[in-house]
Design an enzyme around this catalytic site. Structure first.
Site, mmCIF file in Angstrom:
data_model
loop_
_atom_site.group_PDB
_atom_site.id
_atom_site.type_symbol
_atom_site.label_atom_id
_atom_site.label_comp_id
_atom_site.label_asym_id
_atom_site.label_seq_id
_atom_site.Cartn_x
_atom_site.Cartn_y
_atom_site.Cartn_z
ATOM 1 N N TYR A 59 0.793 -1.228 0.000
ATOM 2 C CA TYR A 59 0.000 0.000 0.000
ATOM 3 C C TYR A 59 0.830 1.286 0.000
ATOM 4 C CZ TYR A 59 -4.608 -2.120 0.503
ATOM 5 O OH TYR A 59 -5.790 -2.791 0.277
ATOM 6 N N ASP A 66 -3.204 -18.523 1.435
ATOM 7 C CA ASP A 66 -4.178 -19.249 0.599
ATOM 8 C C ASP A 66 -4.855 -20.351 1.425
ATOM 9 O OD1 ASP A 66 -1.667 -20.439 0.687
ATOM 10 O OD2 ASP A 66 -1.714 -21.174 -1.385
#
Ligand code: IPM
Ligand code: MN
Length: 350
Positions: free
Chosen positions: A134, A218
């Site tokens: 970010y 994941d």
């Protein structure tokens, strides 16, 4: 307590109105005194003045005890520049390194997972909030040509990773939680997330009574659906936290219910629902104000008002149980009606 209110754009404006009204109702019934100052930052202000966060805004915001934000995003600003400038500008500018997003199912009927109950979905996610993907470092080379190259840097600092991990363990220690799980992708991101691995283990060493574990992100996404009851406290990086908290919002009943706090202990925090500005629904009195009201509850809790926070939370739970909700939760009420129902229950409970 002085609260800055930034309704922002779209449904942010409507839901913030109800969150402020809920806070006022709680204040009227308790010894709490609240003073609200509305700040106009958002798309309208940007289109009129060209300003996103005006000069001096960060200094001004720090004078408040807390900031309540609706949502940012407007189709008239297609690249969402003002939204990134304002929201990320406040997160970075005030160094709000903790993004605290509880994932708690408030009523069995709201869970999209088969056979899961309130007992199964009750954990918190700590999302690192000031670095990672970010930070906006990178660039585009040969833009618009077939040879175009885009680079987006993932910045992980020792200090940044350490403080969010420590915060997660401190939270667990203080709230009697027994487990902290760190999620990364260190099998592929062999530099940045190697730092996460080493730092997490080192911080965990200082909390021998708390079980520290790890999952690749994941696998965590899969496990959140398969068996959410195994989680208590999750800590992860900025990007993964963004994704996982949308998944978390869904298993706790939907985006309309998810609340969040952007914190730096001891400083002014920013409280906002996880959902966006939903331009499609703006001004139609259909948005669910509960995410904003529950964010206001986090605000109170953070300002040392746990009882008043509970009042807001319980009032929301009452409404859900009694089916007094907007359509996203299966009810038939509008935004304003739900706000009024919540206030009625705050009054009844106090
Ligand atoms: C969130 C939002 C923001 C983020 C966007 C609006 C920049 O999705 O708060 O989760 O990615 O952090
Ligand atoms: Mn998000």
């Amino acid at each position: 307590m002085r609260i800055a209110v930034i309704p922002g754009d779209g449904i942010g404006i409507e839901v913030t109105l109800e969150a402020v009204a809920a806070l006022r109702e709680a204040a009227a019934r308790t010894a709490m005194r609240l003073q609200f100052t509305e700040l106009p930052y958002g798309a309208d202000h940007f289109l009129k003045t060209g300003e996103t966060l005006p000069p001096g805004a960060l200094e001004r915001l720090q004078e408040f005890d807390a900031i309540l934000l609706g949502a940012l995003g407007d189709p008239r600003v297609p690249d969402g520049r003002h939204a990134a400038d304002i929201l990320l500008g406040i997160r970075f500018g005030l160094d709000l390194y903790v993004n605290y997003r509880p994932v708690r199912l408030l009523d069995d009927r709201l869970c999209p997972l088969k056979g899961r109950t309130e007992r199964d979905v009750d954990f918190v996610i700590f999302r690192e909030n000031t670095e990672g993907l970010y930070v906006g470092m990178g660039g585009i080379f040969k833009k618009g040509t077939p040879d175009e190259v885009a680079v987006q840097e993932d910045v992980n600092t020792r200090k940044g990773v350490e403080r969010i991990c420590r915060h997660a363990f401190e939270f667990a220690a203080q709230r009697g939680r027994r487990r902290v799980l760190m999620a990364d992708k260190s099998n592929a991101l062999t530099f940045g997330h190697d730092l996460w691995q080493r730092t997490f283990r080192e911080v965990a060493g200082g909390y021998p009574a708390i079980e520290a574990s790890h999952m690749y992100v994941d696998a965590l996404a899969m496990q959140m659906v398969k068996d959410p009851s195994q989680f208590e406290v999750i800590v992860t990086c900025n990007m993964f936290g963004d994704i996982l908290t949308d998944l978390g919002a869904q298993i706790q009943g939907g985006m309309g219910l998810a609340a969040s706090a952007n914190l730096h202990p001891g400083r002014t925090g920013l409280f906002e629902p996880v959902h966006g500005s939903a331009p499609k629904y703006a001004g139609k009195d259909v948005a669910n104000p509960m995410g904003a009201i529950l964010s206001a509850a986090l605000l109170l809790e953070n300002l040392g008002r746990p009882e008043e926070a509970r009042l807001l939370e319980d009032a929301v739970v009452d409404c859900i149980r009694e089916g007094r909700t907007t359509r996203d939760l299966g009810g038939a009420l509008g935004t304003r009606e739900v706000g009024a129902e919540v206030r009625r229950r705050i009054a009844a409970r106090s």
